[in-house]
Design a protein around this motif. Structure first.
Motif, PDB file in Angstrom:
ATOM      1  N   ALA A 212     -33.920  30.323 -25.539  1.00 11.91           N
ATOM      2  CA  ALA A 212     -34.361  30.102 -24.158  1.00 11.91           C
ATOM      3  C   ALA A 212     -33.132  30.118 -23.241  1.00 11.91           C
ATOM      4  O   ALA A 212     -32.185  29.379 -23.465  1.00 11.91           O
ATOM      5  N   THR A 213     -33.139  31.005 -22.283  1.00 10.26           N
ATOM      6  CA  THR A 213     -32.021  31.033 -21.336  1.00 10.26           C
ATOM      7  C   THR A 213     -32.322  30.038 -20.222  1.00 10.26           C
ATOM      8  O   THR A 213     -32.956  30.360 -19.222  1.00 10.26           O
ATOM      9  N   ALA A 214     -31.909  28.814 -20.466  1.00 15.12           N
ATOM     10  CA  ALA A 214     -32.155  27.771 -19.470  1.00 15.12           C
ATOM     11  C   ALA A 214     -31.233  28.004 -18.275  1.00 15.12           C
ATOM     12  O   ALA A 214     -30.025  27.898 -18.399  1.00 15.12           O
ATOM     13  N   ARG A 215     -31.833  28.355 -17.174  1.00 17.53           N
ATOM     14  CA  ARG A 215     -31.018  28.620 -15.983  1.00 17.53           C
ATOM     15  C   ARG A 215     -30.877  27.320 -15.206  1.00 17.53           C
ATOM     16  O   ARG A 215     -31.550  27.113 -14.206  1.00 17.53           O
ATOM     17  N   VAL A 216     -30.007  26.485 -15.696  1.00 12.57           N
ATOM     18  CA  VAL A 216     -29.798  25.203 -15.031  1.00 12.57           C
ATOM     19  C   VAL A 216     -28.666  25.354 -14.018  1.00 12.57           C
ATOM     20  O   VAL A 216     -27.589  25.839 -14.348  1.00 12.57           O
ATOM     21  N   ILE A 217     -28.931  24.967 -12.794  1.00 15.24           N
ATOM     22  CA  ILE A 217     -27.911  25.075 -11.745  1.00 15.24           C
ATOM     23  C   ILE A 217     -27.447  23.662 -11.408  1.00 15.24           C
ATOM     24  O   ILE A 217     -28.256  22.782 -11.143  1.00 15.24           O
ATOM     25  N   LYS A 218     -26.134  23.456 -11.444  1.00  9.92           N
ATOM     26  CA  LYS A 218     -25.588  22.114 -11.189  1.00  9.92           C
ATOM     27  C   LYS A 218     -25.453  21.828  -9.699  1.00  9.92           C
ATOM     28  O   LYS A 218     -25.027  22.689  -8.929  1.00  9.92           O
ATOM     29  N   HIS A 219     -25.797  20.606  -9.347  1.00 14.93           N
ATOM     30  CA  HIS A 219     -25.652  20.161  -7.958  1.00 14.93           C
ATOM     31  C   HIS A 219     -24.934  18.821  -7.921  1.00 14.93           C
ATOM     32  O   HIS A 219     -25.175  17.983  -8.794  1.00 14.93           O
ATOM     33  N   PRO A 220     -24.097  18.599  -6.925  1.00 13.35           N
ATOM     34  CA  PRO A 220     -23.483  17.274  -6.815  1.00 13.35           C
ATOM     35  C   PRO A 220     -24.537  16.237  -6.413  1.00 13.35           C
ATOM     36  O   PRO A 220     -25.460  16.556  -5.660  1.00 13.35           O
TER      37      PRO A 220
ATOM     38  N   SER B  43     -36.363  27.906   8.825  1.00 12.29           N
ATOM     39  CA  SER B  43     -37.399  28.514   7.992  1.00 12.29           C
ATOM     40  C   SER B  43     -38.391  27.443   7.533  1.00 12.29           C
ATOM     41  O   SER B  43     -38.013  26.301   7.290  1.00 12.29           O
ATOM     42  N   THR B  44     -39.641  27.819   7.416  1.00 10.55           N
ATOM     43  CA  THR B  44     -40.641  26.868   6.928  1.00 10.55           C
ATOM     44  C   THR B  44     -40.739  26.911   5.403  1.00 10.55           C
ATOM     45  O   THR B  44     -41.432  26.112   4.797  1.00 10.55           O
ATOM     46  N   THR B  45     -40.044  27.874   4.790  1.00  9.71           N
ATOM     47  CA  THR B  45     -40.080  27.985   3.326  1.00  9.71           C
ATOM     48  C   THR B  45     -38.652  28.065   2.781  1.00  9.71           C
ATOM     49  O   THR B  45     -37.705  28.324   3.525  1.00  9.71           O
ATOM     50  N   HIS B  46     -38.514  27.831   1.510  1.00  8.38           N
ATOM     51  CA  HIS B  46     -37.248  28.084   0.837  1.00  8.38           C
ATOM     52  C   HIS B  46     -37.039  29.592   0.795  1.00  8.38           C
ATOM     53  O   HIS B  46     -38.004  30.352   0.840  1.00  8.38           O
ATOM     54  N   LEU B  47     -35.796  30.021   0.708  1.00  7.79           N
ATOM     55  CA  LEU B  47     -35.516  31.460   0.809  1.00  7.79           C
ATOM     56  C   LEU B  47     -34.650  31.930  -0.352  1.00  7.79           C
ATOM     57  O   LEU B  47     -33.740  31.209  -0.793  1.00  7.79           O
ATOM     58  N   SER B  48     -34.916  33.142  -0.787  1.00  5.67           N
ATOM     59  CA  SER B  48     -34.093  33.734  -1.849  1.00  5.67           C
ATOM     60  C   SER B  48     -32.757  34.190  -1.263  1.00  5.67           C
ATOM     61  O   SER B  48     -32.653  34.465  -0.059  1.00  5.67           O
ATOM     62  N   CYS B  49     -31.738  34.236  -2.116  1.00  5.70           N
ATOM     63  CA  CYS B  49     -30.403  34.654  -1.658  1.00  5.70           C
ATOM     64  C   CYS B  49     -30.451  36.026  -0.991  1.00  5.70           C
ATOM     65  O   CYS B  49     -29.760  36.281  -0.009  1.00  5.70           O
ATOM     66  N   GLY B  50     -31.293  36.897  -1.524  1.00  4.05           N
ATOM     67  CA  GLY B  50     -31.342  38.256  -1.009  1.00  4.05           C
ATOM     68  C   GLY B  50     -31.986  38.389   0.353  1.00  4.05           C
ATOM     69  O   GLY B  50     -31.897  39.435   0.992  1.00  4.05           O
TER      70      GLY B  50
ATOM     71  N   GLY C  74     -38.460  32.726 -11.691  1.00  2.00           N
ATOM     72  CA  GLY C  74     -38.228  33.932 -12.498  1.00  2.00           C
ATOM     73  C   GLY C  74     -36.747  34.247 -12.466  1.00  2.00           C
ATOM     74  O   GLY C  74     -35.923  33.399 -12.806  1.00  2.00           O
ATOM     75  N   THR C  75     -36.392  35.424 -11.986  1.00  9.45           N
ATOM     76  CA  THR C  75     -34.969  35.777 -11.897  1.00  9.45           C
ATOM     77  C   THR C  75     -34.457  35.681 -10.466  1.00  9.45           C
ATOM     78  O   THR C  75     -33.330  36.057 -10.171  1.00  9.45           O
ATOM     79  N   THR C  76     -35.300  35.172  -9.582  1.00  5.06           N
ATOM     80  CA  THR C  76     -34.900  35.069  -8.170  1.00  5.06           C
ATOM     81  C   THR C  76     -34.343  33.684  -7.870  1.00  5.06           C
ATOM     82  O   THR C  76     -34.981  32.671  -8.147  1.00  5.06           O
ATOM     83  N   LYS C  77     -33.127  33.654  -7.311  1.00  5.31           N
ATOM     84  CA  LYS C  77     -32.518  32.365  -6.972  1.00  5.31           C
ATOM     85  C   LYS C  77     -32.977  31.963  -5.579  1.00  5.31           C
ATOM     86  O   LYS C  77     -32.792  32.705  -4.607  1.00  5.31           O
TER      87      LYS C  77
END
Lengths: 116, 116
Positions: B6-14, B43-50, B80-83
């Motif tokens: 499983a490729t756990a895509r864990v992103i670290k935050h302070p 924005s009223t929604t979260h947004l992808s980096c792209g 999915g694969t979208t940050k």
């Protein structure tokens, strides 16, 4: 007969309309410069450059004051040969409402929590 | 037999308690990063980096998002694969009251006066 030359020590400041977010944030993104700003914010008088307790040499210290002045945060003037400093609090409040106070409060809180 | 990994895509935050004034101001002292913050704030929604229109290449853009995340300004997560990106508005308001909003307002006003 040689004329006495008045050494007009004119110090240039940006007009408040030329103060920009980028320069203000860059100026504030330095611990020594925030110390200058916080010290002035909590002082009841304007302060000479020499009266700040900065952990840097004289040349670096002088650079910090210049950065703050050019960003529009400080007004500097001479009394005799002593360079005095005043925060441009009211002007900045008009230009960028709440910004300077929020940074000062944040830095104060952080310093307090570190016992600084 | 090979196990599926499983490729756990864990992103670290302070943690919000580790967010500091220096890093926040450094993060905000960049026009492209302020564009990201302003765009998310409006924005009223979260947004992808792209989805951000930044005048920089992909690698620089990626760096800007990392700086914002490490400073505690952004929360990032994968769909999915979208940050995806969210501003940590409420947490920052508790940590440094008024700071983020003052910077966003200042940057908004400046952009408006430049017609940007």
């Amino acid at each position: 007969m040689a004329r006495a030359r008045a050494t007009a020590r004119v110090i240039k400041h940006p007009g408040v309309e030329d103060v920009n977010v980028q320069q203000v944030l860059e100026a504030l993104a330095d611990p020594a410069r925030r110390t200058v700003v916080r010290t002035l914010a909590h002082s009841t008088t304007h302060l000479s450059c020499g009266s700040f307790d900065l952990p840097v040499g004289r040349s670096t210290s002088s650079h910090h004051f210049t950065v703050l002045r050019e960003a529009g945060l400080l007004r500097q003037y001479y009394i005799g040969t002593t360079k005095m400093n005043a925060l441009r609090t009211e002007e900045l409040e008009v230009r960028f409402p709440g910004l300077l106070n929020a940074v000062i409060s944040a830095a104060d809180n952080e310093a307090a929590s570190k016992g600084g």
